[in-house]
Scaffold this motif. Sequence first.
Motif, PDB file in Angstrom:
ATOM      1  N   VAL A  34       0.842  -1.203   0.000  1.00  0.00           N
ATOM      2  CA  VAL A  34       0.000   0.000   0.000  1.00  0.00           C
ATOM      3  C   VAL A  34       0.871   1.246   0.000  1.00  0.00           C
ATOM      4  CG1 VAL A  34      -1.703   1.315   1.315  1.00  0.00           C
ATOM      5  CG2 VAL A  34      -1.947  -1.168   1.089  1.00  0.00           C
ATOM      6  N   GLN A  35       1.930   1.243   0.789  1.00  0.00           N
ATOM      7  CA  GLN A  35       2.820   2.407   0.822  1.00  0.00           C
ATOM      8  C   GLN A  35       3.479   2.637  -0.531  1.00  0.00           C
ATOM      9  OE1 GLN A  35       5.188   1.076   4.104  1.00  0.00           O
ATOM     10  NE2 GLN A  35       4.063   2.289   5.610  1.00  0.00           N
ATOM     11  N   ARG A  36       3.824   1.561  -1.210  1.00  0.00           N
ATOM     12  CA  ARG A  36       4.390   1.727  -2.559  1.00  0.00           C
ATOM     13  C   ARG A  36       3.355   2.338  -3.501  1.00  0.00           C
ATOM     14  NH1 ARG A  36       9.319   0.081  -3.318  1.00  0.00           N
ATOM     15  NH2 ARG A  36      10.268  -1.424  -1.883  1.00  0.00           N
ATOM     16  N   GLY A  37       2.102   1.937  -3.344  1.00  0.00           N
ATOM     17  CA  GLY A  37       1.060   2.534  -4.166  1.00  0.00           C
ATOM     18  C   GLY A  37       0.914   4.016  -3.893  1.00  0.00           C
ATOM     19  N   ILE A  38       0.950   4.423  -2.628  1.00  0.00           N
ATOM     20  CA  ILE A  38       0.855   5.840  -2.275  1.00  0.00           C
ATOM     21  C   ILE A  38       2.042   6.601  -2.866  1.00  0.00           C
ATOM     22  CG2 ILE A  38       0.840   7.496  -0.376  1.00  0.00           C
ATOM     23  CD1 ILE A  38      -0.478   5.303   1.333  1.00  0.00           C
ATOM     24  N   ALA A  39       3.237   6.005  -2.767  1.00  0.00           N
ATOM     25  CA  ALA A  39       4.426   6.667  -3.297  1.00  0.00           C
ATOM     26  C   ALA A  39       4.325   6.873  -4.804  1.00  0.00           C
ATOM     27  CB  ALA A  39       5.675   5.855  -2.946  1.00  0.00           C
ATOM     28  N   VAL A  40       3.842   5.847  -5.524  1.00  0.00           N
ATOM     29  CA  VAL A  40       3.689   5.978  -6.978  1.00  0.00           C
ATOM     30  C   VAL A  40       2.627   7.019  -7.302  1.00  0.00           C
ATOM     31  CG1 VAL A  40       3.035   4.774  -9.099  1.00  0.00           C
ATOM     32  CG2 VAL A  40       4.458   3.621  -7.399  1.00  0.00           C
ATOM     33  N   ALA A  41       1.513   7.001  -6.568  1.00  0.00           N
ATOM     34  CA  ALA A  41       0.443   7.969  -6.819  1.00  0.00           C
ATOM     35  C   ALA A  41       0.923   9.394  -6.589  1.00  0.00           C
ATOM     36  CB  ALA A  41      -0.752   7.666  -5.914  1.00  0.00           C
ATOM     37  N   ARG A  42       1.763   9.584  -5.590  1.00  0.00           N
ATOM     38  CA  ARG A  42       2.253  10.927  -5.254  1.00  0.00           C
ATOM     39  C   ARG A  42       3.528  11.311  -5.987  1.00  0.00           C
ATOM     40  NH1 ARG A  42      -1.862  13.719  -3.835  1.00  0.00           N
ATOM     41  NH2 ARG A  42      -2.536  13.558  -1.662  1.00  0.00           N
ATOM     42  N   GLY A  43       4.121  10.343  -6.700  1.00  0.00           N
ATOM     43  CA  GLY A  43       5.345  10.650  -7.436  1.00  0.00           C
ATOM     44  C   GLY A  43       6.531  10.906  -6.540  1.00  0.00           C
ATOM     45  N   VAL A  44       6.613  10.168  -5.425  1.00  0.00           N
ATOM     46  CA  VAL A  44       7.730  10.344  -4.499  1.00  0.00           C
ATOM     47  C   VAL A  44       8.450   9.014  -4.326  1.00  0.00           C
ATOM     48  CG1 VAL A  44       6.557  12.212  -3.282  1.00  0.00           C
ATOM     49  CG2 VAL A  44       6.283   9.873  -2.467  1.00  0.00           C
ATOM     50  N   ASP A  45       9.669   9.086  -3.790  1.00  0.00           N
ATOM     51  CA  ASP A  45      10.439   7.873  -3.543  1.00  0.00           C
ATOM     52  C   ASP A  45       9.859   7.111  -2.364  1.00  0.00           C
ATOM     53  OD1 ASP A  45      12.194   8.458  -5.597  1.00  0.00           O
ATOM     54  OD2 ASP A  45      13.596   9.535  -4.289  1.00  0.00           O
ATOM     55  N   PHE A  46      10.033   5.804  -2.408  1.00  0.00           N
ATOM     56  CA  PHE A  46       9.590   4.982  -1.287  1.00  0.00           C
ATOM     57  C   PHE A  46      10.495   5.254  -0.094  1.00  0.00           C
ATOM     58  CE2 PHE A  46       9.303   1.061   1.206  1.00  0.00           C
ATOM     59  CZ  PHE A  46       7.934   0.936   1.305  1.00  0.00           C
ATOM     60  N   PRO A  47       9.953   5.539   1.077  1.00  0.00           N
ATOM     61  CA  PRO A  47      10.777   5.904   2.241  1.00  0.00           C
ATOM     62  C   PRO A  47      11.580   4.725   2.765  1.00  0.00           C
ATOM     63  CG  PRO A  47       8.475   5.683   2.879  1.00  0.00           C
ATOM     64  CD  PRO A  47       8.506   5.578   1.388  1.00  0.00           C
ATOM     65  N   ILE A  48      12.718   5.044   3.377  1.00  0.00           N
ATOM     66  CA  ILE A  48      13.598   3.995   3.874  1.00  0.00           C
ATOM     67  C   ILE A  48      13.590   3.910   5.391  1.00  0.00           C
ATOM     68  CG2 ILE A  48      15.129   4.147   1.880  1.00  0.00           C
ATOM     69  CD1 ILE A  48      17.026   5.822   3.606  1.00  0.00           C
ATOM     70  N   ASP A  49      12.868   4.810   6.071  1.00  0.00           N
ATOM     71  CA  ASP A  49      12.858   4.766   7.529  1.00  0.00           C
ATOM     72  C   ASP A  49      11.448   5.020   8.046  1.00  0.00           C
ATOM     73  OD1 ASP A  49      12.483   7.505   7.149  1.00  0.00           O
ATOM     74  OD2 ASP A  49      14.529   8.024   7.711  1.00  0.00           O
ATOM     75  N   ALA A  50      11.270   4.812   9.345  1.00  0.00           N
ATOM     76  CA  ALA A  50       9.946   4.931   9.951  1.00  0.00           C
ATOM     77  C   ALA A  50       9.361   6.335   9.846  1.00  0.00           C
ATOM     78  CB  ALA A  50      10.002   4.472  11.411  1.00  0.00           C
ATOM     79  N   PRO A  51      10.137   7.405  10.105  1.00  0.00           N
ATOM     80  CA  PRO A  51       9.565   8.752   9.938  1.00  0.00           C
ATOM     81  C   PRO A  51       9.078   9.001   8.512  1.00  0.00           C
ATOM     82  CG  PRO A  51      11.577   8.866  11.237  1.00  0.00           C
ATOM     83  CD  PRO A  51      11.489   7.467  10.707  1.00  0.00           C
ATOM     84  N   GLY A  52       9.849   8.507   7.535  1.00  0.00           N
ATOM     85  CA  GLY A  52       9.430   8.686   6.148  1.00  0.00           C
ATOM     86  C   GLY A  52       8.156   7.933   5.831  1.00  0.00           C
ATOM     87  N   ARG A  53       8.001   6.747   6.425  1.00  0.00           N
ATOM     88  CA  ARG A  53       6.771   5.975   6.185  1.00  0.00           C
ATOM     89  C   ARG A  53       5.561   6.657   6.813  1.00  0.00           C
ATOM     90  NH1 ARG A  53      10.537   1.764   6.995  1.00  0.00           N
ATOM     91  NH2 ARG A  53      10.000   1.544   9.204  1.00  0.00           N
ATOM     92  N   ARG A  54       5.744   7.223   7.992  1.00  0.00           N
ATOM     93  CA  ARG A  54       4.625   7.939   8.613  1.00  0.00           C
ATOM     94  C   ARG A  54       4.244   9.171   7.777  1.00  0.00           C
ATOM     95  NH1 ARG A  54       7.469   6.645  13.208  1.00  0.00           N
ATOM     96  NH2 ARG A  54       8.440   8.692  13.252  1.00  0.00           N
TER      97      ARG A  54
END
Length: 434
Positions: free
Chosen positions: A214-234
């Motif tokens: 799901v997070q990868r889907g959000i990242a693709v939808a928003r055009g951003v890189d997939f986060p590598i740490d917990a703060p980035g995922r939040r």
Amino acid sequence: MTDARAEDEPSLPAEALAFLTRPGLKRLWTAARTRLERGGLRPVGTIRLPDLDAEERQALSLLLARPVTGPAVTIRLSDLDTRLRTSAVGLSLAATLTELGPPLTDRRAARDAAQAERTRLWSESEAALAATPLANQEWARQWLEGIRRGGTLMRQPSGTALTTIAQAIETLATLFPGTATDPTPATWGRGELATRTTGSAHGLDDGTLLARLVQRGIAVARGVDFPIDAPGRRALWRQASVTPDEVSSTVLTYGLRPTGTTWQEGALRQRADHRLEAHLTLRELRALQLSFPPGTRIHVCENPRVVEAAADTACTAPLICTSGSAATVVLTLLDALSAAGCTFAYHGDFDWPGIALANRIMERYQAEPWRMQAADYEYLATRAELHGTPPLSLTGTPIEAAWDAELAPTMDALGIALHEEAALDLLLGDLVEA
């Protein structure tokens, strides 16, 4: 395929088994097994055994009923199959290999089945996507294709894979019912969203495959890189109007006196004035204005007992506790304090996990060691022995201390683990002076 044999059919006679398991035939059976498993368990093609020794030539000559005299031999599997059937063995090549063990695997059939399963998975995934508002979104198709290429989903059992991708599609469709730049106006708690789309409040917990998809889907939808740490995922969750859990994990603090003028900073100062500790959540940290006088020195410890003792003795020095691990909420606070110009001194346990944690804190924040040198360890170990304290064995793999090359060898030599409480009186003395 292997021969169909009745359950009561006798296994290999003892004499035949003894002959077939002699060392001189070991390479033959290994090569034959590999060729059969790759060829659908059918005795077709040939195998070649190079660099034969005398023992192998003798065993092969007896088995094949023909002289094998050269340095290498080429054997047709159909001939070997016939020879085994008509000899005292009385079994096909496949049945013989099964008797010798382990069971044969039809790798061709397994590959075909895996390919059919992949085809079915992606066919059903595409159908599930087509049945949602995501069907007209280019980013959603890109996301699904990225998952297919990645291969992670196919390493799951087929039922799990189908359920997971269906739930991921349902979750993204819930978050993005319109366009990629227009998520649902509703703000979801992550547990609430997980319950809605998976039936479990923990379905989207960090570390789960579903959460990553799901997070990868959000990242693709928003055009951003997939986060590598917990703060980035939040932060990524918040981009889709999902509020992650920011209240269950806390960092233990004492004596913090930020200079900000909001009521939150005032509350921290009041707790410090009354010698009371404070547990701060990630949610609170986001709202705090953590400004301090330049160069404010903050002590960092590993165990809550140090904070408790500091409060009991009315120390005034600011203190942060990692509570045994540098969790995200701890690092978030230390990051904010570092950005505010604070400096740090660190103390932790004298065991290998404690050294690993100390390395992490000291390297990330350029913290000074606080009674964490080899001499400090030796003093505490000697004092504990003089006091008759039962020694705690130091176990695990040694870890070099980045701040003192002598500490790890000294600890390894003495073999004693010392928890932070062993230095409590010294730490409190430092805090009082500070």
